[in-house]
Design an enzyme around this catalytic site. Sequence first.
Site, PDB file in Angstrom:
ATOM      1  N   GLY A 155     -10.158 102.130   8.714  1.00 32.00           N
ATOM      2  CA  GLY A 155     -10.706 103.479   8.779  1.00 32.00           C
ATOM      3  C   GLY A 155     -10.927 104.031   7.389  1.00 32.00           C
ATOM      4  N   SER A 158      -9.441 109.710   6.332  1.00 30.69           N
ATOM      5  CA  SER A 158      -8.397 110.287   7.199  1.00 30.69           C
ATOM      6  C   SER A 158      -8.771 110.293   8.674  1.00 30.69           C
ATOM      7  CB  SER A 158      -8.040 111.717   6.761  1.00 30.69           C
ATOM      8  OG  SER A 158      -7.599 111.726   5.420  1.00 30.69           O
ATOM      9  N   GLY A 160      -8.620 109.575  12.309  1.00 28.02           N
ATOM     10  CA  GLY A 160      -7.602 109.057  13.214  1.00 28.02           C
ATOM     11  C   GLY A 160      -6.192 109.100  12.677  1.00 28.02           C
ATOM     12  N   ARG A 283     -12.912  99.869  -3.460  1.00 29.83           N
ATOM     13  CA  ARG A 283     -14.189 100.541  -3.706  1.00 29.83           C
ATOM     14  C   ARG A 283     -13.942 101.721  -4.622  1.00 29.83           C
ATOM     15  NH1 ARG A 283     -13.154 105.235  -1.281  1.00 29.83           N
ATOM     16  NH2 ARG A 283     -12.054 105.271   0.700  1.00 29.83           N
TER      17      ARG A 283
END
Length: 417
Positions: A155, A158, A160, A283
């Site tokens: 994910g 933030s 979930g 990243r």
Amino acid sequence: MSGRLLLLVESNTTGTGRLFARRAAELGVVPVLLSADPARYPYAAEDGLRTVVVDTSDPDRLGEAATRLAAEAPIAGVLTSSEYYVPAAAALASRLRLPGPSADAVRACRDKAEQRRVLAAAGVGVPGFAVVSTADAAVSAAATRLPVVVKPVQGSGSLGVRLCSDPDEVAEHARALLAATTNERGVATPGRILVEEYLTGAEFSVEVFGTEAVVTVAKHVGPLPAFVEVGHDVPAALPADLERELRQTAVRAVAALGLGWGAAHVELRLDGPVAKVIEVNPRLAGGMIPELVRRACGIDLVRAQVLAALGRATHPERALYGRASIRFLTTDRDGILAPDLTEAVTRAGAVPGVVETVLYRAPGEPVGPAADFRGRLGHVIAVADHPAEAAEAADRGVAALTGAITPASLDRQEALT
């Protein structure tokens, strides 16, 4: 087409996605966005960015698209600004024998459960955790450490991530996460979730480039049970020992995960004097952090990342010694953006030190409390010579910007009268 190409595999919808393409053009290469749906990136049309429609979840289709483009002009590099497509970009770069991170390391890092296991095995501090695939198992894992953080193993932003205080909350959130078979980008999700220890210490990120820590960022998080980042301060104002602990832990985490090419965004919380890794993202940071770093430190991380993809080694060096802060506009209740946003934007922009004021939503659009990054409504960036001044200016700017939000109850009352 003439000139070498930089292939951008999807993008983030706000922030640095547009900057990647602009930096590529400034460096003399032609950016080309590969996307299953280019329309989701309005900046592409606004900036005249060339786009190619391709199923970016399919490595073979990506390879075929790259082959077609290579027949037109040499491909100089492959990048992405999106968390979700770092593995695809790394794999395509490897396939084309171009610079990039290890595709295997990136894939493992993207799975937070595997990331936790690798870091723990390497002796890098992490919260206590359990990986589960049923709601009952989540409740059992949480029993001895409530409250706990329950979140997906994959994910971004933030999404979930939730603090659960009792077994019922754990079970409810676990069931909701496990019921989802794809994420918001339509990518298949694994049927596993993380249940982990809730650390209450201050939260930071360390921006790493290659194997060196570039800068430490102080994070501001909104009200629980969500973990929405509502602000950042660059660089973080810290005692030397804590600064050293955060930086060294971040670099050790990057090395343990087999990364060390280009940018990595390492999120940490302090547990007393000890830094523990919340997650490593292979990243560049989101949340406008690269822009804060550029304004405060004179380091253009987006440009450095593009240069790395082009095979032009670079070492980001600090050229400025200022401070920059960002605060995101959020609301704690349902409301609507005013029909005319000019007054609020003008007031925010008039605060001394504020250099940028942006609203993400249209006039008259309904808004509500933020559960993740998608609930942020705009931002204010401020710069100053001292950290307290930059932070105060950003706080004042975003407070002025709240005038753009009309409570839903007032709006309904006016409609009735």
